[in-house]
Enzyme design. Structure first.
Site, mmCIF file in Angstrom:
data_model
loop_
_atom_site.group_PDB
_atom_site.id
_atom_site.type_symbol
_atom_site.label_atom_id
_atom_site.label_comp_id
_atom_site.label_asym_id
_atom_site.label_seq_id
_atom_site.Cartn_x
_atom_site.Cartn_y
_atom_site.Cartn_z
ATOM 1 N N ARG A 154 0.533 0.328 -6.960
ATOM 2 C CA ARG A 154 -0.159 1.560 -7.318
ATOM 3 C C ARG A 154 -0.458 2.411 -6.095
ATOM 4 O O ARG A 154 0.200 3.408 -5.838
ATOM 5 C CB ARG A 154 -1.458 1.219 -8.082
ATOM 6 C CG ARG A 154 -2.082 2.411 -8.819
ATOM 7 C CD ARG A 154 -2.901 3.329 -7.953
ATOM 8 N NE ARG A 154 -4.052 2.678 -7.346
ATOM 9 C CZ ARG A 154 -4.876 3.280 -6.505
ATOM 10 N NH1 ARG A 154 -4.673 4.543 -6.144
ATOM 11 N NH2 ARG A 154 -5.895 2.622 -5.955
ATOM 12 N N CYS A 209 -2.236 8.784 1.851
ATOM 13 C CA CYS A 209 -3.054 9.646 1.000
ATOM 14 C C CYS A 209 -2.667 11.103 1.238
ATOM 15 O O CYS A 209 -2.748 11.585 2.371
ATOM 16 C CB CYS A 209 -4.542 9.453 1.303
ATOM 17 S SG CYS A 209 -5.614 10.542 0.328
ATOM 18 N N HIS A 218 -7.166 1.257 5.834
ATOM 19 C CA HIS A 218 -5.882 1.858 6.189
ATOM 20 C C HIS A 218 -5.674 1.740 7.701
ATOM 21 O O HIS A 218 -6.640 1.614 8.456
ATOM 22 C CB HIS A 218 -5.832 3.315 5.745
ATOM 23 C CG HIS A 218 -5.649 3.473 4.265
ATOM 24 N ND1 HIS A 218 -4.744 4.353 3.713
ATOM 25 C CD2 HIS A 218 -6.241 2.853 3.208
ATOM 26 C CE1 HIS A 218 -4.790 4.277 2.390
ATOM 27 N NE2 HIS A 218 -5.705 3.377 2.069
#
Length: 303
Positions: free
Chosen positions: A15, A240, A209
């Site tokens: 995802r 992102c 991250h």
């Protein structure tokens, strides 16, 4: 200092890892990735997101992906549902666990979800109430816990307030995301200590991250604080679109290597995980971001 004896990994590659890929990834590849991750021993795999294809076209096949999974009885397959429409679609597809998300930054919330923080939390609450009525588990995400691409530093108190709101509305676990990867170990500890005043540590997860190369260091700092659940993404997939320059999630292989080195159980086969990382990276036409995968591949080539 006593580290947790066992850690649960939440694999978010299918995802969070794939959702921002520009190339179209087939439903078959997504499902195969999920199956390979389950075979490697991962027991929580975030399968897809029931979101508007206008905003996240890569997840347009969410229902098809979820229906094609051959579920293992020992594995849970949560899906992201940012609003009631997404929740209803997930229920129609047969989902048994959902995730909702908000942010600790007002500007990021408006850029990412096109609504204010308070409006975002109301959307989450609506999903949580509907999930409770259906006896569905809900997990919460908080973005920008260690920095925002628009507002810069985020105070630990701001993170704690959002995390508490998600926990109070019924989220069984709250994942704290360093969306742009600017966090450092000491800042991570300070943030976790602030959140833990309102939400028990055993109900928190770390989501880091690796933009500035600090993800694995922040995982270790979280372990030292007592966190025992971490989100990670095979091959370091992710990023992102609302966080310029943000690289992928911490690689699952790198986290497993760290845990093994610390003598912490996670029940994941590193060899199978590395093979999966190499496979999905080939399918995407790139090198894996994981340092462990690259190192093990180099070792094999030398041998």
């Amino acid at each position: 200092m006593t580290l947790p004896s066992k850690v649960r990994l939440v694999e978010v590659g299918p995802r969070d890892g794939l959702q921002n890929e520009k190339q179209v990834i087939s439903t078959e590849i997504k499902v195969e990735l999920i199956h390979r991750l389950a075979s490697a021993g991962l027991r929580t795999i975030e399968a897809t997101a029931f979101v508007s294809p206008k905003w996240v076209p890569q997840m347009a096949d969410a229902a098809a992906v979820f229906s094609a999974i051959q579920p293992l009885p020992t594995v849970t397959y949560p899906v992201l549902t940012p609003n009631r429409q997404g929740f209803d679609a997930a229920m129609a597809a047969g989902a048994k666990e959902v995730s909702v998300f908000s942010a600790a930054s007002e500007t990021f919330s408006r850029k990412n979800t096109h609504c204010s923080m308070s409006e975002s939390l109301e959307r989450c609450r609506s999903v949580a109430e509907a999930a409770k009525a259906e006896h569905i588990k809900v997990r919460g995400y908080v973005s920008c816990v260690l920095g925002c691409p628009y507002e810069g530093e985020i105070t630990p108190l701001a993170v704690a307030e959002v995390a508490r709101a998600l926990f109070d509305m019924g989220c069984y676990e709250v994942s704290l995301g360093d969306t742009i990867g600017t966090g450092t170990p000491e800042k991570t500890k300070a943030m976790l200590e602030a959140v833990a005043r309102w939400v028990p540590l055993k109900k928190l997860a770390g989501h880091f991250h690796d933009t500035w190369g600090m993800a694995i260091a922040n995982v270790y700092a979280s372990l030292q604080t007592g966190v025992s659940v971490f989100d990670s993404s095979v091959a370091g997939l992710g990023g992102c679109p609302y966080a310029p320059g943000a690289l992928g999630n911490v690689a699952t292989e790198d986290v497993v290597w760290l845990l093994q080195g610390c003598g912490i159980e996670c029940d994941v086969s590193l060899e199978a995980l590395v093979n999966t990382a190499e496979w999905i990276s080939r399918e995407l036409g790139r090198e894996p971001s994981s340092r462990v995968t690259r190192a093990l591949r180099a070792r094999r080539n030398v041998a």
